[in-house]
Design a protein around this motif. Structure first.
Motif, mmCIF file in Angstrom:
data_model
loop_
_atom_site.group_PDB
_atom_site.id
_atom_site.type_symbol
_atom_site.label_atom_id
_atom_site.label_comp_id
_atom_site.label_asym_id
_atom_site.label_seq_id
_atom_site.Cartn_x
_atom_site.Cartn_y
_atom_site.Cartn_z
ATOM 1 N N PRO A 18 -32.535 18.353 -25.312
ATOM 2 C CA PRO A 18 -32.304 16.947 -25.638
ATOM 3 C C PRO A 18 -33.333 16.009 -25.027
ATOM 4 C CG PRO A 18 -30.697 17.701 -24.034
ATOM 5 C CD PRO A 18 -31.455 18.906 -24.477
ATOM 6 N N ALA A 19 -34.110 16.493 -24.027
ATOM 7 C CA ALA A 19 -35.111 15.651 -23.359
ATOM 8 C C ALA A 19 -36.049 16.546 -22.572
ATOM 9 C CB ALA A 19 -34.436 14.644 -22.429
ATOM 10 N N SER A 20 -37.112 15.959 -22.069
ATOM 11 C CA SER A 20 -37.992 16.699 -21.164
ATOM 12 C C SER A 20 -37.261 16.975 -19.850
ATOM 13 C CB SER A 20 -39.260 15.884 -20.884
ATOM 14 O OG SER A 20 -40.003 15.683 -22.058
ATOM 15 N N GLN A 22 -35.449 19.610 -18.973
ATOM 16 C CA GLN A 22 -34.189 20.359 -19.064
ATOM 17 C C GLN A 22 -34.362 21.843 -18.728
ATOM 18 O OE1 GLN A 22 -31.050 18.655 -20.652
ATOM 19 N NE2 GLN A 22 -32.317 17.113 -19.635
ATOM 20 N N LYS A 24 -36.936 23.874 -20.629
ATOM 21 C CA LYS A 24 -37.429 24.596 -21.819
ATOM 22 C C LYS A 24 -38.464 25.652 -21.456
ATOM 23 C CE LYS A 24 -39.222 21.253 -24.213
ATOM 24 N NZ LYS A 24 -39.015 20.064 -23.384
ATOM 25 N N MET A 98 -40.911 17.677 -25.616
ATOM 26 C CA MET A 98 -40.015 16.551 -25.319
ATOM 27 C C MET A 98 -38.593 16.902 -25.783
ATOM 28 S SD MET A 98 -42.536 13.311 -26.205
ATOM 29 C CE MET A 98 -42.744 13.714 -27.945
ATOM 30 N N GLY A 99 -37.879 15.911 -26.347
ATOM 31 C CA GLY A 99 -36.571 16.197 -26.905
ATOM 32 C C GLY A 99 -36.704 16.727 -28.323
ATOM 33 N N ASP A 102 -37.725 14.089 -30.797
ATOM 34 C CA ASP A 102 -38.691 13.105 -30.317
ATOM 35 C C ASP A 102 -40.061 13.340 -30.937
ATOM 36 O OD1 ASP A 102 -36.738 12.045 -28.682
ATOM 37 O OD2 ASP A 102 -37.318 13.243 -26.940
ATOM 38 N N SER A 106 -41.724 15.902 -35.010
ATOM 39 C CA SER A 106 -40.938 16.413 -33.884
ATOM 40 C C SER A 106 -40.825 17.936 -33.941
ATOM 41 C CB SER A 106 -39.531 15.811 -33.923
ATOM 42 O OG SER A 106 -38.831 16.286 -35.071
ATOM 43 N N VAL A 122 -29.849 22.921 -22.337
ATOM 44 C CA VAL A 122 -29.285 21.672 -21.835
ATOM 45 C C VAL A 122 -29.049 21.776 -20.335
ATOM 46 C CG1 VAL A 122 -27.327 20.086 -21.964
ATOM 47 C CG2 VAL A 122 -28.179 21.179 -24.049
#
Length: 441
Positions: A18-20, A22, A24, A98-99, A102, A106, A122
């Motif tokens: 969902p965002a940077s 997290q 990944k 990123m997310g 995003d 994307s 997450v």
């Protein structure tokens, strides 16, 4: 028909969040390392223009890692690389950027275009029931998004994991929970992760991450079960042949911890143009090798300013190269090293190589970020900008990069004799003819 291209299928997953921040990269590397050490052929990619995450993915997978970006590298390049990977790999892993939604384009756009099932990572450290709502939203926010499931990261324990799993609308979405793993932490600095090559225990960190992932449901997937994450790639049109515009020319390329932002595809493009590549290390005190052109890539000159400043032999070699009107392309960190001085974040000013007038000053915050393009006589190069410094020079810019579509003016392009320099990072394959122009007299 003999030699005709056919569609290919392969287990594949795009790891998003969902965002940077997290987790990944850690999860993507853990999955790659887990399967690579079980003897499977893993091919990993990075969505977006990042230089550092691919170094970790390459170490984890044991194979070169390329970028996939529907704008910078182009849809045709993405299709060709995924199709080639599907023909040789047991598992394809794409790390998002990123997310999930995003950016334009994307990671979700890439997933939908190529049918890449999305695994959402997450950070659930401060969540309970909201985890389920977030997973549901990621899965259903855009219609037609291929879906693999959700992995909870930084889970406090078994009870916490059970609460997170219970909050999911669809129990099949649960791919497990990962506890915080200090031994698997990937350290960061101002431009992202510390490069894998800088850490002597980098592989040990990846093994620790893989061991942790092996204890989740993802670790018990048999090879046959991976088929539920399937990417099917129709055969793309064969890429056009690259003319040997640099045939017989030697390009000297700085490559070490100070100049480490080099796309593997850029080296491939130079070789396809016919160039011979000659690498040298400014940090090791090496002189400029015999060459027809020079490329000073980006990296971290600010972390090595005193050492670079002392390499007077290289400074003299670069000056002599330019005095003979031989071409030099310096991008971002490579350009920073060419100015008269560099002021580091602690306020110290270091004399640099003095081939460009002016000074570079490191900033406390990110100074520029985003996709950019540079128009040259030979064509338009696509790429991006990402830097924590600003430069001040009496030299008037010869041109500026622009944002996609050519709407907004971006980074300055400085030209002094046969030297071109900019904060702009170029993706050479976006215009081989323009690339050849950079390295021609």
């Amino acid at each position: 028909m003999t030699g005709a291209r056919a569609a290919r299928s392969c287990p594949a997953v795009l790891i998003a969040a969902p965002a940077s921040g997290q987790g990944k990269t850690t999860v993507a590397c853990a999955l790659a390392r887990l399967h690579a050490r079980q003897g499977r052929r893993v091919r990993a990619f990075k969505c977006g223009p990042d230089f550092l995450d691919p170094q970790w993915l390459a170490l984890a997978s044991g194979a070169p890692v390329h970028q996939l970006d529907l704008w910078m590298t182009g849809e045709a390049d993405c299709a060709e690389r995924l199709w080639q990977a599907a023909g040789e790999a047991d598992l394809v892993i794409v790390e998002g950027v990123m997310g999930l939604f995003d950016g334009e384009p994307s990671a979700a756009d890439l997933a939908r275009r190529f049918g890449l099932p999305v695994m959402a990572v997450v950070d659930a450290a401060a969540m309970a029931g909201t985890f389920g709502a977030l997973a549901h939203g990621l899965r259903h926010y855009q219609a037609g998004l291929p879906w693999a499931g959700v992995l909870a990261n930084r889970v406090a324990g078994e009870r916490h994991a059970a609460m997170l799993q219970a909050g999911l609308r669809d129990g099949a979405d649960w791919l497990g929970g990962l506890a915080r793993q200090p031994a698997a932490a990937l350290p960061e600095r101002h431009l992202g992760l510390v490069a894998a090559g800088e850490l002597p225990d980098a592989l040990r960190r990846l093994d620790a991450a893989a061991d942790a992932l092996a204890a989740t449901p993802l670790g018990s997937l048999a090879p046959g079960q991976l088929q539920r994450w399937t990417m099917r790639i129709e055969p793309p049109a064969a890429p056009p042949a690259i003319p040997p515009l640099l045939q017989g020319r030697t390009v000297a390329i700085a490559r070490d911890a100070a100049f480490c932002f080099v796309y593997a595809a850029n080296l491939d493009c130079l070789q396809a143009l016919g160039a011979r590549l000659s690498f040298f290390s400014p940090l090791a005190g090496e002189a400029l090798p015999e060459c027809d052109a020079v490329w000073l890539p980006g990296g971290y000159p600010e972390l090595h300013a005193p050492q670079l400043s002392r390499n007077l032999r290289l400074r003299e070699g670069l000056a002599a190269h330019l005095a003979r009107s031989k071409p030099m392309w310096a991008e971002c960190g490579g350009m920073m090293a060419l100015f008269d001085a560099l002021q580091t974040a602690d306020g110290q000013v270091h004399p640099m190589w003095g081939l460009l007038p002016g000074q570079v000053v490191m900033q406390q915050r990110l100074a520029a970020l985003g996709p950019q393009q540079l128009a040259l006589a030979g064509g338009v190069l696509r790429g991006h900008t990402f830097h924590h410094s600003l430069c001040a020079s009496p030299l008037a810019p010869a041109a500026h990069t622009t944002s996609p579509g050519g709407v907004k003016s971006g980074e300055a392009l400085y030209r002094l004799g046969s030297l071109r320099a900019s904060y702009f990072h170029a993706w050479f394959a976006s215009s081989p003819a323009a690339t050849a122009e950079l390295f021609h007299a």
